[in-house]
Design a protein around this motif. Sequence first.
Motif, short mmCIF file in Angstrom:
data_model
loop_
_atom_site.label_atom_id
_atom_site.label_comp_id
_atom_site.label_asym_id
_atom_site.label_seq_id
_atom_site.Cartn_x
_atom_site.Cartn_y
_atom_site.Cartn_z
N ASP A 370 -4.54 2.42 -4.57
CA ASP A 370 -3.48 2.69 -5.02
C ASP A 370 -2.88 3.28 -6.22
O ASP A 370 -2.08 4.55 -7.09
CB ASP A 370 -2.66 1.76 -4.24
N THR A 374 -1.17 6.64 -7.66
CA THR A 374 0.31 7.45 -8.51
C THR A 374 -0.01 7.81 -9.49
O THR A 374 0.70 9.03 -9.56
CB THR A 374 0.44 5.70 -8.03
N ARG A 406 1.10 4.38 1.02
CA ARG A 406 3.23 5.20 0.56
C ARG A 406 3.36 6.22 1.75
O ARG A 406 4.02 7.06 0.88
CB ARG A 406 2.33 5.31 -1.10
#
Length: 421
Positions: A370, A374, A406
């Motif tokens: 993650d 990002t 997300r």
Amino acid sequence: MLLRIGSADGAVRMVQAVDPPAATPRLLNVALDSYVASADPLGMCPLLPFAGESAKGNQWQLIRAICSGFSGEGSAAREQIDRARRQGAMDRIDVVLAEKIVGASLNGRRAVTVQWDDVDQLTRWRFGLALTAGIEPPEALYARADRNFQAWRARAPMAPLASRVQAADVAAAMGMLSSADMVDLYGATFDDPGTDEALRDRMALLRTAYVATDADDRVRAMRALWDRSDNAFVRYSAHILTAHAAARVTPSEDLADYADDLIVSMVSAGFDTSAARWRQVVEEGTLGWAVLSVALPGRAQVSASDVSGFFDNDQSTEARKSAFLVAGLAGLGRLSSADRDSLAEDLGIGFGGQTRWSRAIGAAAAAGNDGLVTLLVGMGMQGNDWSAMTPRQLYHVVAALRAVGRQAEARMIAAEAVSRA
């Protein structure tokens, strides 16, 4: 990277997350830039004992002078200021601003006048130290400066309220001010004696948009705010400003002509649930329909024929809204592979081919990383506006964010791309 996208506050928080003894020379230099951009040069003082010989240069010398002044070492601070002036390695304005701050310290004992007559460029140093000293840089310098200065200016609590509102349009469109931030800022400015007539008129429209009894009056006030400028940043920031007001409008066929702007306004602040109420009002093939097709959670797959209907109404340059719609739907898994390829062929775009960045973000998404996804999303979205984004980049951004859980961010990025292209 945070500084480059206008987030001085975020850069400072990142610096503060590292224990000072662990700070590397590179981090210390970035910390200096971050604290200055956030108009808090005194934030560097706790880091100075760990800087050592690696922290060299004129700005470091002046930061040491400022910290000395506020540590009660007025004579040492004055000596450092005088040394910087004698060396002549910095422009006069840069030394004078530091001297002005030192003069404000308990033992500064020196009155300083700051003059901008011969200054033709606004830098982080000049911006941050001027605001720290309670001085507003000239508007002409802001006009020539990078837009990041507007983001920093809008969030600087020591800047005059009218000045912060003036910068709010750019800051909001950059993502540095939320809808709630903008409303609070406008509200605080309402009774400020420095507010000019044009701004008061704008605030009156905003008040009508939120509190008028009649829905038509509220929507007309919002429309006046949306249409007050042809500048793309100003127009989108006006949608952000009215997002809460738009969310309070009850869907009605009588307001169908305003549905596109109301939906864009709501989604700009993440009010997807409120926007979803307009699904039965908005017509297929309109901008509002396109935004909802990527913004709403749990949306089923969209057919190629429905998307093609939007193509016919797309007036954007080189049909970029259509291209971003296809990329967003594909990244969200809402188009079949066959429909994606067919629509891409109709638009003359492609999602194949690999770059180092696309391979990296794909690998990070496959690994469920993650944080790295990002970071790579940020790296892939560094353009000054949406014209710098390609449909293929958007596809990879949205698909990677969805893969690591997300989904909300993926939907909102896709919706913003369609809204602003």
